[in-house]
Design an enzyme around this catalytic site. Structure first.
Site, short mmCIF file in Angstrom:
data_model
loop_
_atom_site.label_atom_id
_atom_site.label_comp_id
_atom_site.label_asym_id
_atom_site.label_seq_id
_atom_site.Cartn_x
_atom_site.Cartn_y
_atom_site.Cartn_z
N ASN A 59 -0.63 1.01 6.19
CA ASN A 59 0.14 0.09 5.35
C ASN A 59 0.73 -0.94 6.29
O ASN A 59 1.41 -0.58 7.25
CB ASN A 59 1.25 0.84 4.60
CG ASN A 59 2.01 -0.08 3.65
OD1 ASN A 59 1.58 -1.20 3.39
ND2 ASN A 59 3.14 0.39 3.16
N GLY A 60 0.46 -2.21 6.06
CA GLY A 60 0.98 -3.27 6.93
C GLY A 60 -0.12 -4.28 7.23
O GLY A 60 -1.17 -4.28 6.58
N GLU A 106 18.50 -22.03 -9.12
CA GLU A 106 18.07 -20.63 -8.92
C GLU A 106 19.29 -19.71 -8.88
O GLU A 106 19.30 -18.65 -9.49
CB GLU A 106 17.24 -20.53 -7.65
CG GLU A 106 16.89 -19.12 -7.22
CD GLU A 106 16.18 -18.29 -8.29
OE1 GLU A 106 15.73 -18.85 -9.31
OE2 GLU A 106 16.13 -17.05 -8.13
N LYS A 163 9.62 -8.50 -17.02
CA LYS A 163 9.26 -8.92 -15.66
C LYS A 163 8.16 -9.97 -15.70
O LYS A 163 8.12 -10.88 -14.90
CB LYS A 163 8.78 -7.71 -14.84
CG LYS A 163 8.40 -8.05 -13.41
CD LYS A 163 9.56 -8.68 -12.65
CE LYS A 163 9.18 -9.17 -11.28
NZ LYS A 163 10.28 -9.98 -10.67
N GLU A 204 21.06 -14.23 -15.70
CA GLU A 204 20.06 -13.29 -16.23
C GLU A 204 20.42 -11.83 -15.94
O GLU A 204 19.96 -10.93 -16.64
CB GLU A 204 18.66 -13.60 -15.73
CG GLU A 204 18.40 -13.35 -14.27
CD GLU A 204 16.91 -13.55 -13.92
OE1 GLU A 204 16.04 -13.20 -14.74
OE2 GLU A 204 16.64 -14.07 -12.84
N LYS A 211 19.98 -16.63 -11.52
CA LYS A 211 20.22 -15.25 -11.08
C LYS A 211 21.48 -14.71 -11.74
O LYS A 211 21.49 -13.59 -12.26
CB LYS A 211 20.38 -15.21 -9.55
CG LYS A 211 19.08 -15.36 -8.79
CD LYS A 211 18.21 -14.13 -8.80
CE LYS A 211 17.04 -14.08 -9.70
NZ LYS A 211 16.16 -15.15 -9.98
N TRP A 252 -3.08 -2.17 -1.71
CA TRP A 252 -2.68 -3.45 -2.33
C TRP A 252 -3.37 -4.50 -1.45
O TRP A 252 -2.93 -4.74 -0.32
CB TRP A 252 -1.17 -3.55 -2.30
CG TRP A 252 -0.56 -4.88 -2.58
CD1 TRP A 252 -0.44 -5.95 -1.74
CD2 TRP A 252 0.07 -5.31 -3.80
NE1 TRP A 252 0.21 -6.99 -2.34
CE2 TRP A 252 0.52 -6.64 -3.61
CE3 TRP A 252 0.27 -4.72 -5.03
CZ2 TRP A 252 1.18 -7.37 -4.60
CZ3 TRP A 252 0.93 -5.46 -6.02
CH2 TRP A 252 1.37 -6.75 -5.80
N ARG A 308 4.21 1.07 -6.75
CA ARG A 308 4.12 0.05 -5.68
C ARG A 308 3.02 -0.97 -5.97
O ARG A 308 2.91 -1.98 -5.28
CB ARG A 308 3.86 0.71 -4.34
CG ARG A 308 4.94 1.69 -3.91
CD ARG A 308 4.46 2.62 -2.81
NE ARG A 308 4.33 1.95 -1.52
CZ ARG A 308 5.31 1.90 -0.61
NH1 ARG A 308 6.46 2.47 -0.87
NH2 ARG A 308 5.15 1.29 0.53
N CYS A 338 0.85 -1.20 0.00
CA CYS A 338 0.00 0.00 0.00
C CYS A 338 0.88 1.24 0.00
O CYS A 338 2.07 1.19 0.27
CB CYS A 338 -0.88 0.01 1.25
SG CYS A 338 -1.89 -1.47 1.41
N HIS A 394 29.40 -37.13 -14.91
CA HIS A 394 28.80 -37.62 -16.17
C HIS A 394 28.89 -36.59 -17.29
O HIS A 394 28.08 -36.58 -18.20
CB HIS A 394 27.34 -38.00 -15.92
CG HIS A 394 27.17 -39.10 -14.93
ND1 HIS A 394 27.54 -40.41 -15.17
CD2 HIS A 394 26.74 -39.07 -13.64
CE1 HIS A 394 27.31 -41.14 -14.10
NE2 HIS A 394 26.82 -40.37 -13.16
C1 AGP Z 1 13.32 -14.90 -12.59
O1 AGP Z 1 14.33 -14.08 -12.04
C2 AGP Z 1 12.88 -14.41 -13.97
N1 AGP Z 1 12.44 -13.10 -13.93
C3 AGP Z 1 11.89 -15.39 -14.61
O2 AGP Z 1 12.51 -16.65 -14.68
C4 AGP Z 1 10.54 -15.56 -13.88
O3 AGP Z 1 10.73 -16.26 -12.68
C5 AGP Z 1 9.59 -16.36 -14.79
O4 AGP Z 1 9.37 -15.62 -15.96
C6 AGP Z 1 8.25 -16.68 -14.14
O5 AGP Z 1 7.58 -15.49 -13.82
P1 AGP Z 1 6.29 -15.57 -12.86
O6 AGP Z 1 6.79 -16.03 -11.54
O7 AGP Z 1 5.76 -14.17 -12.84
O8 AGP Z 1 5.33 -16.54 -13.46
#
Ligand code: AGP
Length: 618
Positions: A111-112, A491, A613, A498, A495, A85, A27, A2, A514
């Site tokens: 907010n909270g 993961e 995103k 990307e 990170k 939110w 936000r 929020c 392998h």
């Molecule tokens: C993760 O850092 C990336 N931005 C990407 O792999 C992301 O996790 C993926 O596109 C899935 O997005 P979502 O969680 O919004 O479905």
């Protein structure tokens, strides 16, 4: 999250408040509202102040239009405003802030999350007729019960009875010269002008007017007048506050001083992880209860398989869920990336529980897979961050992960909250099958301890930055993990690639021999997750093999593991935890490692090339 804006001064408050809300739109929100107090002068006399409130669902423009239609709120020079939110209660005008009390004289924006809102509601009794389904409105009525003419005293007294987090601004018809602002766990900034003050969730709304600000700390309450703002703590002791001169632009203000949203969101994790689990478990019973599951215990017992569908980072969180469901509930669980599930012929029926896991709730591949699973008769539940998103709406229930808006393309806090929610789901099913109270309590203790442990790792960010400085010139990296640390390796590798554009791969430690071991050389470092669990000795053997090829190795090790230091000078120590909660802990240093390497390389950390995103196309 929020957004809060407040103003008290000599200018009309309305345009300042609406513009302030627009500057907080980043936000994320789903409704908004404003309240203004106007002391009208007639014949040189002040009439009794007029207090007006307007709220609306949707964008700020809709609120602006509603205000214009009503022709109200024009003259007042004191007001508060809010973008919501949704966390408690659906997206409706009644649930939008500001909220008021029985008298209509008090207005509050919050907010909270107030954890004990149910207990407070019960204590208020039926005399207090509530208009909304929110925890915030209950806070307004609680302050009303403590009000005896001193607004700050009423707020302070009421907050002694509230548990949870708040950034709060409160105004009252009988107090046309003050706004009371309070903070616990949810940021609040006060801008200092000449005969005027601004209040907001971050400095963005006030930058056009002043860069002189005071940051409230947790437990502090400010009484904001036009020409002064005494601050006290919850014991009503005066607190001396220092006015800071910001040299931020808008984007820096939105990042609350962090250089990138990604770093801010990494550091948000201890707070938002608490939001993900709050009110969703019972320590005494060693059990979890996620209300959005919408399944009876008989239906839960009839589930024969769990299918977790996601993409990218969400799929690695889902993989942790696989381990947890199999370990705790003894239910076969598989994970599928959405783009594969939707085109292969998945075995799905009425005994299958499908989780669609997604931060944005809009990922096309995950959404298409969800629809395919529904078509085949599965139970489909969403584990989503964005309230009201398509995956949330098309699932037949599920759980919001409460990570707050995640602005950086690279997902961090959403991953951690997804893992936490999946662990709770696995426990909820496990306690119906084979998990004892004691085992459930041990898991819940490990989960509730994780925010503090993450804080510890974050406090060592400098050590990780030094390692990043040493390795920032590499062109390749291999991430290794075993068992539940394999999704952590995946993961961590994602990170790095990307946001730094360094090529990186992740493998189960046992797979190195392998094939991948052929890649190793002194220019091909390995990140090995070797925390002390049942796979520790196997990982140590992997590290010995790596060292024998002269490849550098960065080890994520458990605090106190002196052996790791003998194997490599680059060791990142993490606090000890249970195996199933290791992803909550071990992923944090890998987020920081990737962040610092990308930042040191001058990459566009928050908006890396070629990425979006939310991938809403195939
Ligand atoms: C993760 O850092 C990336 N931005 C990407 O792999 C992301 O996790 C993926 O596109 C899935 O997005 P979502 O969680 O919004 O479905």
């Amino acid at each position: 999250m929020c957004g809060i804006v407040g103003y008290i001064g000599k200018q009309p408050a309305l345009p300042i408040l609406l513009q302030g809300l627009r500057r907080l739109e980043y936000r994320g929100y789903d409704s908004a509202g404003v309240a203004i107090l106007e002391s009208r002068k007639q014949n040189l006399e002040y009439s009794s102040p007029v207090l007006e409130r307007v709220r609306s669902v949707g964008r700020i423009d809709a609120l602006d239009e509603r205000v214009r239609q009503g022709g109200k709120l024009t003259g007042g020079t004191l007001g508060i405003a809010h973008t919501r939110w949704a966390t408690h209660g659906w997206i409706t005008e009644e649930n939008a802030h500001p909220h008021t009390d029985c008298t209509g004289d008090l207005m509050l924006v919050h907010n909270g999350i107030i954890e004990n809102y149910r207990e407070i509601r019960a204590r208020l009794g039926e005399r207090h007729a509530l208009q909304s389904k929110t925890d915030s409105e209950i806070l307004a009525h609680l302050i009303e019960t403590h009000y005896k003419g001193d607004l700050r005293a009423a707020v302070s007294s009421a907050l002694q009875h509230a548990c949870g987090t708040y950034g709060l601004a409160v105004m009252h018809r009988a107090h046309p010269d003050e706004i009371v602002a309070a903070r616990l766990g949810s940021p609040l900034v006060i801008g200092v002008g000449d005969g005027e003050h601004f209040i907001a969730s971050d400095a963005t709304p006030m930058l056009p007017y002043t860069k002189r600000v005071i940051f409230l700390n947790d437990g502090e309450i400010a009484t904001v007048f036009r020409d002064r703002l005494p601050v006290v703590n919850l014991k009503s002791a005066i607190v001396d506050k220092h006015i800071e001169e910001l040299d931020w632009n808008d984007e820096q203000a939105q990042k609350q001083g962090y250089p990138h949203f990604m770093l801010k969101e990494i550091f948000d994790q201890p707070t938002v992880l608490k939001d993900a689990i709050r009110g969703r478990f019972n320590m005494e019973e060693g059990a979890a209860h996620l209300g959005g599951l919408n399944m009876s215990e008989d239906e839960m017992r009839a589930v024969k398989r769990v299918s977790l569908i996601a993409c990218g980072t969400a799929s690695y969180a889902a993989m942790v869920g696989k381990y947890a469901f199999e370990r705790l509930a003894g239910i076969p669980a598989e994970i599928d990336v959405g783009s594969e599930f939707r085109y292969r012929d998945p075995i799905v029926d009425q005994h299958t529980l499908v989780f669609a896991v997604s931060q944005s709730g809009e990922t096309a591949d995950t959404l298409a897979a969800l629809r395919e699973a529904k078509r085949k008769g599965a139970y489909v539940r969403g584990i989503v961050n964005v309230i009201g998103s398509t995956i949330a709406r098309e699932s037949d229930g599920g759980t919001y992960i409460h990570a707050g808006p995640e602005i950086a393309v690279a997902s961090t806090k959403a991953y951690t909250n997804m893992v936490a929610v999946l662990l709770l789901y696995a426990l909820q099913f496990g306690r119906l099958r084979r998990v004892t109270v004691a085992t459930g309590q041990r898991l819940l203790q490990a989960i509730t301890k994780a925010p503090g442990q993450i804080e510890t790792i974050l406090s060592r960010g400098g050590d990780i930055e030094r390692i990043a400085q040493k390795y920032k010139g590499i062109e390749h990296a291999l991430y290794l993990g075993r068992g539940i640390n394999f999704p952590v390796a995946l993961e961590g590798s994602l990170k790095l690639k990307e946001i730094s554009y360094i090529h990186s791969e992740a493998y189960p430690g046992g797979e190195m021999k392998h094939g991948p071991i052929a890649l190793l050389s002194k220019n091909f470092p390995v990140v090995a997750i070797a925390t002390q669990d049942q796979m520790y000795s196997k990982m140590c053997s992997n590290i010995e093999e790596i060292r024998s090829r002269r490849a550098p190795v960065i080890i994520v090790a458990t605090e106190g593991d002196v052996w790791a230091r003998e194997l490599s000078e680059d060791v990142i120590y993490v606090p000890p935890t249970m195996e199933l909660t290791a992803p909550l802990i071990n992923t944090i240093p890998l987020q920081l490692l990737a962040y610092y390497m990308a930042a040191l390389l001058g990459r566009d950390v928050d908006r890396p090339r070629n990425l979006a995103k939310s991938v809403t196309v195939e």
